[in-house]
Design a protein around this motif. Structure first.
Motif, PDB file in Angstrom:
ATOM      1  N   LEU A 281      -0.004   3.993  -0.067  1.00 19.66           N
ATOM      2  CA  LEU A 281      -0.115   4.430  -1.462  1.00 19.66           C
ATOM      3  C   LEU A 281      -1.552   4.838  -1.776  1.00 19.66           C
ATOM      4  CD1 LEU A 281       1.253   4.574  -4.327  1.00 19.66           C
ATOM      5  CD2 LEU A 281       0.357   2.266  -4.674  1.00 19.66           C
ATOM      6  N   LEU A 282      -2.494   4.019  -1.316  1.00 24.24           N
ATOM      7  CA  LEU A 282      -3.915   4.342  -1.494  1.00 24.24           C
ATOM      8  C   LEU A 282      -4.239   5.692  -0.856  1.00 24.24           C
ATOM      9  CD1 LEU A 282      -6.810   3.386  -2.306  1.00 24.24           C
ATOM     10  CD2 LEU A 282      -6.961   2.365  -0.037  1.00 24.24           C
ATOM     11  N   ALA A 283      -3.705   5.931   0.332  1.00 26.41           N
ATOM     12  CA  ALA A 283      -3.954   7.189   1.035  1.00 26.41           C
ATOM     13  C   ALA A 283      -3.404   8.379   0.253  1.00 26.41           C
ATOM     14  CB  ALA A 283      -3.328   7.139   2.427  1.00 26.41           C
ATOM     15  N   LEU A 284      -2.181   8.234  -0.268  1.00 29.55           N
ATOM     16  CA  LEU A 284      -1.556   9.333  -1.010  1.00 29.55           C
ATOM     17  C   LEU A 284      -2.343   9.669  -2.274  1.00 29.55           C
ATOM     18  CD1 LEU A 284       0.755  11.332  -1.491  1.00 29.55           C
ATOM     19  CD2 LEU A 284       2.024   9.471  -2.599  1.00 29.55           C
ATOM     20  N   ILE A 285      -2.707   8.650  -3.046  1.00 30.08           N
ATOM     21  CA  ILE A 285      -3.480   8.894  -4.264  1.00 30.08           C
ATOM     22  C   ILE A 285      -4.840   9.480  -3.913  1.00 30.08           C
ATOM     23  CG2 ILE A 285      -4.413   7.876  -6.370  1.00 30.08           C
ATOM     24  CD1 ILE A 285      -1.321   7.873  -6.080  1.00 30.08           C
ATOM     25  N   GLY A 286      -5.433   8.992  -2.826  1.00 33.94           N
ATOM     26  CA  GLY A 286      -6.714   9.526  -2.388  1.00 33.94           C
ATOM     27  C   GLY A 286      -6.611  10.989  -1.984  1.00 33.94           C
ATOM     28  N   TRP A 287      -5.554  11.342  -1.255  1.00 36.39           N
ATOM     29  CA  TRP A 287      -5.350  12.732  -0.835  1.00 36.39           C
ATOM     30  C   TRP A 287      -5.172  13.637  -2.049  1.00 36.39           C
ATOM     31  CZ3 TRP A 287      -0.214  14.957   1.418  1.00 36.39           C
ATOM     32  CH2 TRP A 287      -0.434  16.257   1.872  1.00 36.39           C
ATOM     33  N   ILE A 288      -4.325  13.212  -2.975  1.00 37.00           N
ATOM     34  CA  ILE A 288      -4.086  14.015  -4.184  1.00 37.00           C
ATOM     35  C   ILE A 288      -5.378  14.167  -4.986  1.00 37.00           C
ATOM     36  CG2 ILE A 288      -2.887  14.060  -6.412  1.00 37.00           C
ATOM     37  CD1 ILE A 288      -0.526  12.667  -5.026  1.00 37.00           C
ATOM     38  N   SER A 289      -6.149  13.084  -5.070  1.00 37.60           N
ATOM     39  CA  SER A 289      -7.392  13.147  -5.842  1.00 37.60           C
ATOM     40  C   SER A 289      -8.363  14.167  -5.253  1.00 37.60           C
ATOM     41  CB  SER A 289      -8.041  11.757  -5.907  1.00 37.60           C
ATOM     42  OG  SER A 289      -8.622  11.386  -4.658  1.00 37.60           O
ATOM     43  N   HIS A 290      -8.376  14.293  -3.928  1.00 37.31           N
ATOM     44  CA  HIS A 290      -9.232  15.300  -3.284  1.00 37.31           C
ATOM     45  C   HIS A 290      -8.691  16.702  -3.540  1.00 37.31           C
ATOM     46  CE1 HIS A 290     -12.279  13.123  -0.849  1.00 37.31           C
ATOM     47  NE2 HIS A 290     -11.416  12.116  -0.942  1.00 37.31           N
ATOM     48  N   LEU A 291      -7.364  16.834  -3.539  1.00 35.01           N
ATOM     49  CA  LEU A 291      -6.759  18.154  -3.761  1.00 35.01           C
ATOM     50  C   LEU A 291      -7.056  18.690  -5.158  1.00 35.01           C
ATOM     51  CD1 LEU A 291      -3.230  17.723  -2.085  1.00 35.01           C
ATOM     52  CD2 LEU A 291      -5.152  19.089  -1.237  1.00 35.01           C
TER      53      LEU A 291
END
Length: 373
Positions: free
Chosen positions: A229-239
């Motif tokens: 979940l942390l990874a997904l939110i982190g990826w979206i935040s970078h996008l």
């Protein structure tokens, strides 16, 4: 897109695990809460078998000398001292209050339990809050003190033989739990061999889960849903150009794989629910309705449970998958500290919630089966 293969493999792994979670009944409120009430031990037996399976796979790979060639070298969850206590207490209270963990919350949404979407929103907010408070937690000495403590390191013995013995021990634990399981007398459940329509036996689900965990390790990754979940939110935040840089400073192949892992749970659980003919929406699980039948109360509770599940897992070092199912085969002492804390707290919280009314929980069994809560 860069790292497409890692995204696809993460999606497949997540979908397989989501399918297993649904088919073994781990997405169900009555199963999770029943375990914490010590009235229905199926999910405990499932978890013990999963731990045993992965432990034996890792141990044999080490003993027979093909661990490195197959990449079956488990990642060690670090020991973080007081963080396990703080995170474990938060996680245990939230899990017992809502009847799910991060992975099963997402799986419930995929299976049609759409009120759990409030829990997903809470999980996302929990990650965002954790990113904001992480520097303060490090400064306060709660985070940052990490040690690679393992049972085989403390005992001074080789990993492989101890991992196999550990696996056998957990198989024995599963059999003892099956022998003692109150659900056999309370509910008189019958074993079904219709693997398509009916709920799977705990042993089948456990072997499947343990094998998927080992397969994730062979891919060079680690199966844990709070980290995913942390990874997904982190990826979206970078996008979107607003990175949560304290916890996900950059996007790499591991972040992409874990993003796929959590996303894959949705179609996996959905497919299992459709095949089983149990894609059903229930605003309030029947057993929970014995406490309060009001949907809005359930929704608010689920939201805050999601928030504290995320905070607890990220502070304490993992969830029921990352700090238990996938972690115990690595013989990590940190995972043992975290999981022991949230399980004890979860048991106490669940019994407090149903104090004086646990018989009503049992009475709701038939209705819980009908809606596959």
């Amino acid at each position: 897109m860069e790292h497409t293969n890692h995204l696809i493999m993460g999606l497949i792994t997540g979908a397989l695990f989501g399918f297993v979670l649904f088919k073994v009944g781990a997405v169900r409120y009555s199963r999770v809460e029943g375990m914490l009430l010590l009235r229905d031990l199926k999910i405990m037996k499932f978890a013990f078998t999963g731990i045993a399976t992965a432990s034996i796979i890792y141990g044999l790979a080490d003993i027979l000398g093909f661990a490195e060639s197959t990449n079956l070298i488990p990642r060690i969850m670090p020991y973080m001292g007081v963080a396990h206590l703080i995170g474990g207490v938060m996680f245990g209270i939230a899990m017992a209050s809502a009847g799910f963990c991060p992975g099963t919350c997402v799986a419930r949404v995929g299976a049609g339990k759409f009120i759990s979407a409030a829990g997903v929103v809470g999980l996302v907010l929990g990650v965002i809050i954790y990113n904001a408070i992480q520097p303060s937690l490090i400064e306060a000495g709660i985070l940052g003190n990490r040690q690679d403590l393992t049972l085989y390191g403390v005992l001074g013995v080789p990993y492989g033989p101890l991992a196999v013995a550990w696996g056998i021990l957990f198989l024995i634990f599963a059999l003892i739990a099956d022998w003692l399981d109150p659900a056999k007398k309370l509910y008189q459940e019958k074993t079904s061999f219709n693997l398509i329509k009916n709920e799977w036996h705990w042993a089948i689900g456990g072997v499947a889960a343990g094998s998927i965990i080992a397969w994730a390790t062979a891919q060079g990754e680690y199966l844990g849903f709070s980290g995913a979940l942390l990874a997904l939110i982190g990826w979206i935040s970078h996008l979107i150009g607003h990175p949560i840089s304290n916890v996900v400073p950059q996007v790499n192949e591991g972040i992409i794989w874990h993003s796929g892992l959590i996303l894959g749970v949705l179609p996996g659980a959905f497919l299992a629910a459709i095949i089983s003919g149990r894609f059903k929406f229930d605003p309030v699980p029947p057993a929970f309705a014995k406490v309060t039948p009001i949907p809005y109360v359930r929704m608010i509770l689920v939201f805050f449970a999601g928030l504290f599940l995320a905070l607890g897992a990220l502070i304490g070092g993992g969830c029921t998958t990352g700090a238990f199912l996938a972690a115990y085969p690595t013989l990590s002492i940190g995972s043992m500290a975290m999981s022991a804390t949230y399980f004890v707290v979860g048991v106490l919280t669940a019994n407090l919630i149903y104090f004086g009314r646990w018989s009503r929980f049992v009475e709701a069994k038939k209705e819980s089966e009908e809606v596959y809560d």
